[in-house]
Design an enzyme around this catalytic site. Structure first.
Site, PDB file in Angstrom:
ATOM      1  N   GLY A   1      78.887  26.338  14.856  1.00 39.15           N
ATOM      2  CA  GLY A   1      78.615  24.909  15.071  1.00 39.15           C
ATOM      3  C   GLY A   1      78.649  24.126  13.765  1.00 39.15           C
ATOM      4  O   GLY A   1      78.465  24.666  12.684  1.00 39.15           O
TER       5      GLY A   1
ATOM      6  N   ARG B   1      73.605  17.336  13.077  1.00 38.75           N
ATOM      7  CA  ARG B   1      72.329  16.655  12.808  1.00 38.75           C
ATOM      8  C   ARG B   1      71.819  16.868  11.388  1.00 38.75           C
ATOM      9  O   ARG B   1      70.905  16.197  10.946  1.00 38.75           O
ATOM     10  CB  ARG B   1      71.280  17.135  13.840  1.00 38.75           C
ATOM     11  CG  ARG B   1      71.563  16.644  15.247  1.00 38.75           C
ATOM     12  CD  ARG B   1      70.773  17.399  16.315  1.00 38.75           C
ATOM     13  NE  ARG B   1      71.390  18.689  16.683  1.00 38.75           N
ATOM     14  CZ  ARG B   1      70.901  19.522  17.582  1.00 38.75           C
ATOM     15  NH1 ARG B   1      69.775  19.215  18.213  1.00 38.75           N
ATOM     16  NH2 ARG B   1      71.520  20.661  17.856  1.00 38.75           N
TER      17      ARG B   1
ATOM     18  N   GLN C   1      85.893  30.614  16.220  1.00 42.40           N
ATOM     19  CA  GLN C   1      85.816  29.774  17.418  1.00 42.40           C
ATOM     20  C   GLN C   1      86.340  28.390  17.051  1.00 42.40           C
ATOM     21  O   GLN C   1      85.695  27.653  16.309  1.00 42.40           O
ATOM     22  CB  GLN C   1      84.364  29.661  17.911  1.00 42.40           C
ATOM     23  CG  GLN C   1      84.248  28.825  19.186  1.00 42.40           C
ATOM     24  CD  GLN C   1      82.858  28.257  19.393  1.00 42.40           C
ATOM     25  OE1 GLN C   1      82.055  28.184  18.467  1.00 42.40           O
ATOM     26  NE2 GLN C   1      82.564  27.838  20.608  1.00 42.40           N
TER      27      GLN C   1
ATOM     28  N   THR D   1      77.940  27.296  23.150  1.00 41.41           N
ATOM     29  CA  THR D   1      77.478  28.636  22.788  1.00 41.41           C
ATOM     30  C   THR D   1      78.080  29.740  23.677  1.00 41.41           C
ATOM     31  O   THR D   1      78.314  30.856  23.200  1.00 41.41           O
ATOM     32  CB  THR D   1      75.939  28.701  22.820  1.00 41.41           C
ATOM     33  OG1 THR D   1      75.452  27.995  23.977  1.00 41.41           O
ATOM     34  CG2 THR D   1      75.337  28.057  21.579  1.00 41.41           C
TER      35      THR D   1
ATOM     36  N   ASP E   1      70.987  29.645  13.019  1.00 42.53           N
ATOM     37  CA  ASP E   1      70.112  28.587  12.503  1.00 42.53           C
ATOM     38  C   ASP E   1      68.639  28.850  12.817  1.00 42.53           C
ATOM     39  O   ASP E   1      67.821  27.949  12.714  1.00 42.53           O
ATOM     40  CB  ASP E   1      70.553  27.217  13.038  1.00 42.53           C
ATOM     41  CG  ASP E   1      70.335  27.056  14.538  1.00 42.53           C
ATOM     42  OD1 ASP E   1      70.019  28.055  15.220  1.00 42.53           O
ATOM     43  OD2 ASP E   1      70.472  25.919  15.033  1.00 42.53           O
TER      44      ASP E   1
ATOM     45  N   ASN F   1      60.919  37.661 -38.381  1.00 50.26           N
ATOM     46  CA  ASN F   1      60.304  36.346 -38.260  1.00 50.26           C
ATOM     47  C   ASN F   1      61.374  35.284 -38.483  1.00 50.26           C
ATOM     48  O   ASN F   1      61.974  35.224 -39.549  1.00 50.26           O
ATOM     49  CB  ASN F   1      59.182  36.208 -39.300  1.00 50.26           C
ATOM     50  CG  ASN F   1      58.363  34.946 -39.060  1.00 50.26           C
ATOM     51  OD1 ASN F   1      58.878  33.960 -38.532  1.00 50.26           O
ATOM     52  ND2 ASN F   1      57.100  34.976 -39.454  1.00 50.26           N
TER      53      ASN F   1
HETATM   54  C1  UD1 Z   1      70.325  26.218  21.665  1.00 52.67           C
HETATM   55  C2  UD1 Z   1      70.149  26.554  23.158  1.00 52.67           C
HETATM   56  C3  UD1 Z   1      68.740  26.146  23.581  1.00 52.67           C
HETATM   57  C4  UD1 Z   1      67.722  26.854  22.716  1.00 52.67           C
HETATM   58  C5  UD1 Z   1      67.997  26.599  21.230  1.00 52.67           C
HETATM   59  C6  UD1 Z   1      67.108  27.471  20.369  1.00 52.67           C
HETATM   60  C7  UD1 Z   1      72.372  26.265  24.127  1.00 52.67           C
HETATM   61  C8  UD1 Z   1      73.252  25.383  24.905  1.00 52.67           C
HETATM   62  N1  UD1 Z   1      71.137  25.811  23.914  1.00 52.67           N
HETATM   63  O1  UD1 Z   1      70.231  24.809  21.525  1.00 52.67           O
HETATM   64  O2  UD1 Z   1      68.520  26.507  24.940  1.00 52.67           O
HETATM   65  O3  UD1 Z   1      66.415  26.425  23.046  1.00 52.67           O
HETATM   66  O4  UD1 Z   1      69.344  26.905  20.901  1.00 52.67           O
HETATM   67  O5  UD1 Z   1      67.250  27.156  19.005  1.00 52.67           O
HETATM   68  O6  UD1 Z   1      72.781  27.355  23.727  1.00 52.67           O
HETATM   69  N2  UD1 Z   1      77.197  27.386  18.010  1.00 52.67           N
HETATM   70  C9  UD1 Z   1      78.460  27.965  17.962  1.00 52.67           C
HETATM   71  N3  UD1 Z   1      79.481  27.373  18.648  1.00 52.67           N
HETATM   72  C10 UD1 Z   1      79.305  26.241  19.387  1.00 52.67           C
HETATM   73  C11 UD1 Z   1      78.007  25.670  19.437  1.00 52.67           C
HETATM   74  C12 UD1 Z   1      76.975  26.267  18.734  1.00 52.67           C
HETATM   75  O7  UD1 Z   1      78.660  28.994  17.312  1.00 52.67           O
HETATM   76  O8  UD1 Z   1      80.285  25.774  19.986  1.00 52.67           O
HETATM   77  C13 UD1 Z   1      76.105  28.033  17.235  1.00 52.67           C
HETATM   78  C14 UD1 Z   1      75.494  27.104  16.227  1.00 52.67           C
HETATM   79  O9  UD1 Z   1      76.160  27.233  14.966  1.00 52.67           O
HETATM   80  C15 UD1 Z   1      74.054  27.578  16.160  1.00 52.67           C
HETATM   81  C16 UD1 Z   1      73.809  28.162  17.538  1.00 52.67           C
HETATM   82  O10 UD1 Z   1      75.073  28.382  18.129  1.00 52.67           O
HETATM   83  O11 UD1 Z   1      73.868  28.578  15.186  1.00 52.67           O
HETATM   84  C17 UD1 Z   1      72.988  27.228  18.432  1.00 52.67           C
HETATM   85  O12 UD1 Z   1      73.675  26.002  18.542  1.00 52.67           O
HETATM   86  P1  UD1 Z   1      72.893  24.606  18.491  1.00 52.67           P
HETATM   87  O13 UD1 Z   1      73.890  23.505  18.646  1.00 52.67           O
HETATM   88  O14 UD1 Z   1      72.004  24.560  17.312  1.00 52.67           O
HETATM   89  O15 UD1 Z   1      72.056  24.708  19.847  1.00 52.67           O
HETATM   90  P2  UD1 Z   1      70.667  24.012  20.189  1.00 52.67           P
HETATM   91  O16 UD1 Z   1      70.927  22.607  20.566  1.00 52.67           O
HETATM   92  O17 UD1 Z   1      69.688  24.244  19.113  1.00 52.67           O
HETATM   93 CA    CA Z   2      69.808  25.014  17.010  1.00 51.91          CA
END
Ligand code: UD1
Ligand code: CA
Length: 436
Positions: free
Chosen positions: A12, A16, A77, A83, A107, A381
């Site tokens: 990702g 933010r 990806q 995810t 993260d 020294n």
């Molecule tokens: C996600 C979960 C949420 C959970 C939270 C916990 C989903 C949809 N939601 O939300 O239920 O409570 O984590 O922290 O999974 N990533 C990818 N490829 C993508 C999108 C994201 O590899 O296309 C990776 C991001 O880099 C990150 C992780 O997946 O490390 C989570 O993605 P993030 O966008 O932070 O999800 P949250 O909104 O936090």
């Molecule tokens: Ca997250």
């Protein structure tokens, strides 16, 4: 024991964070977020560790190649469509592979090795198709919520899709799961697109499992902080302070005095011996080790250095990639640049800079000196204002002062130059030839 595999989602963008750096490479107590995650997974003894990368993939791959995990492999990806889509990119690695796949979020750096072990062991013992790590938070906002019926897990709802009533639920999805590999990828293909960006959400897989009557278990993290995800700079700062506080607690429990833990910044891998007193505003970074009974005055910063026992470092010194031996005294306002070393009971005083300089036992440079590319024998020294002229505009040259040399104040030592054992150099000299 069935095989275990680890996969970390890190593709990702981290929109933010409002940062040009990949989110999972932001640093926390001396390591990047994703390094914390990989470290927590190490004791699982996984047969493979897969990192899904996408946004700034090159930078991430480059940063993590030398991580020392020999089973580490990367999968891209592109574009990043959620995810579930991220996990699907790793499918080719897992054709014909059985066992458990532990999915981690790049993260969420506070996850503990013990919790992960408990998650996987519970998962393996129950024979569930998947096990979700959950936590009960006082402030659940920002996380997917765990929905239950009669206490039984039913599904996960993302905050953006949750009704006001569902938003009251304080049990949240950590984004950390153990999956039985057998039904996983076939079901992931069925996850529909959702949300404004047509993403495919991994938590949706549990709704599909329910329809297929595949059992899903949950394990709750004992410490809810462990699952904290970092989505913004403000969360990064919050989580940093949690890590810092627990490191400080750990050191105080072993007999280190921290005068003001709130302003003491000690990285996770730093060691400090008992009865060492650390004044406010001290920073100990990287692989630094500090011995017992030392005193570090306010404003000292030590990076990747070793400090023996009974050492005093006075205010506002910066010490990098260097070594200070037992009983030495350094500062105030001293600068030890890389590859410097101060011998036992040596002294480096105010406004002294060392660079690639070795001071022997009991050697002193007390005031206003530059000592670079130099070997200084025991008992030497170095008078105030002494300069090793190590650079002739083209190359660096070495200065050697043998044992018990006395260098008068204001001396310039034009390198390459050697001053022999016990020699006496008068104040204000400019030494261009060896002194026997
Ligand atoms: C996600 C979960 C949420 C959970 C939270 C916990 C989903 C949809 N939601 O939300 O239920 O409570 O984590 O922290 O999974 N990533 C990818 N490829 C993508 C999108 C994201 O590899 O296309 C990776 C991001 O880099 C990150 C992780 O997946 O490390 C989570 O993605 P993030 O966008 O932070 O999800 P949250 O909104 O936090
Ligand atoms: Ca997250």
């Amino acid at each position: 024991m069935p095989d275990r595999h680890v996969l970390v989602l890190a593709a990702g963008q981290g929109t933010r964070m409002k940062s040009s750096r990949p989110k999972v490479l932001h640093r926390l107590a001396g390591s990047s977020l994703v390094e914390h995650v990989l470290r927590a997974a190490t004791p699982l003894d996984a047969r493979s560790t897969t990192l899904v990368v996408g946004h700034q993939a090159n930078i991430l791959e480059h940063a993590l190649q030398p991580s020392g995990i020999n089973t580490l492999r990367f999968v891209r990806q592109e574009p990043q469509l959620g995810t579930a889509h991220a996990l699907l990119q790793a499918e080719p690695f897992f054709t014909g592979v059985t066992g458990a796949l532990v999915v981690l979020s790049g993260d969420a750096p506070l996850i503990g090795a013990r919790t992960l072990k408990r998650l996987v062991e519970t998962h393996e013992a129950s024979g569930a198709a998947a096990t979700v790590l959950t936590a009960v938070l006082d402030r659940p906002s920002g996380y997917g919520r765990i929905l239950r019926h009669g206490g039984q897990f039913t599904r996960i709802i993302e905050e953006s899709d949750a009704s006001p009533e569902q938003q009251q639920v304080r049990e949240v999805n950590s984004g950390i799961y153990a999956f039985d590999l057998a039904p996983l990828f076939a079901t992931l293909h069925e996850v529909p697109e959702a949300g404004p960006k047509n993403e495919r959400y991994l938590p949706t897989v549990f709704s599909l499992y329910r329809r297929k009557q595949l059992p899903v278990e949950t394990v709750a993290a004992a410490d809810p902080n462990e699952i904290r995800g970092i989505n913004s700079q403000s969360e990064l700062a919050e989580v940093s302070s949690i890590v810092r506080q627990s490191k400080n607690e750990e050191l105080m429990a072993t007999g280190v005095t921290l005068e003001d833990p709130a302003t003491t910044y000690i990285d996770r891998d730093v060691d400090v011996g008992p009865d060492t007193v650390i004044h406010p505003g001290v920073m100990l970074e990287g692989r630094t080790r500090i011995g017992a009974r030392c005193e570090l005055h306010a404003g000292v910063r030590v990076v990747n250095s070793t400090v023996g026992a009974d050492v005093t470092i006075r205010n506002f010194c910066v010490i990098t990639d260097s070594h200070i031996s037992d009983g030495a005294q350094v500062g105030p306002f001293a600068h030890l640049r890389p590859e410097s070393s101060v011998g036992k009971r040596g002294r480096v005083g105010n406004f002294v800079e060392l660079k690639k300089a070795t001071l022997g036992e009991g050697a002193k440079a007390n005031h206003l000196s530059y000592v670079g590319d130099a070997t200084i024998g025991p008992g030497v020294n170095i008078g105030a204002g002494t300069i090793t002229c190590n650079y002739d505009g083209a190359a660096k040259h070495h200065t050697t002062l043998e044992a018990d040399v006395f260098i008068g104040s204001g001396t310039q030592l034009v390198a390459p130059v050697t001053v022999g054992k016990g020699a006496y150099v008068a104040a204000g000299s400019c030494i261009t030839d060896d002194v026997p």
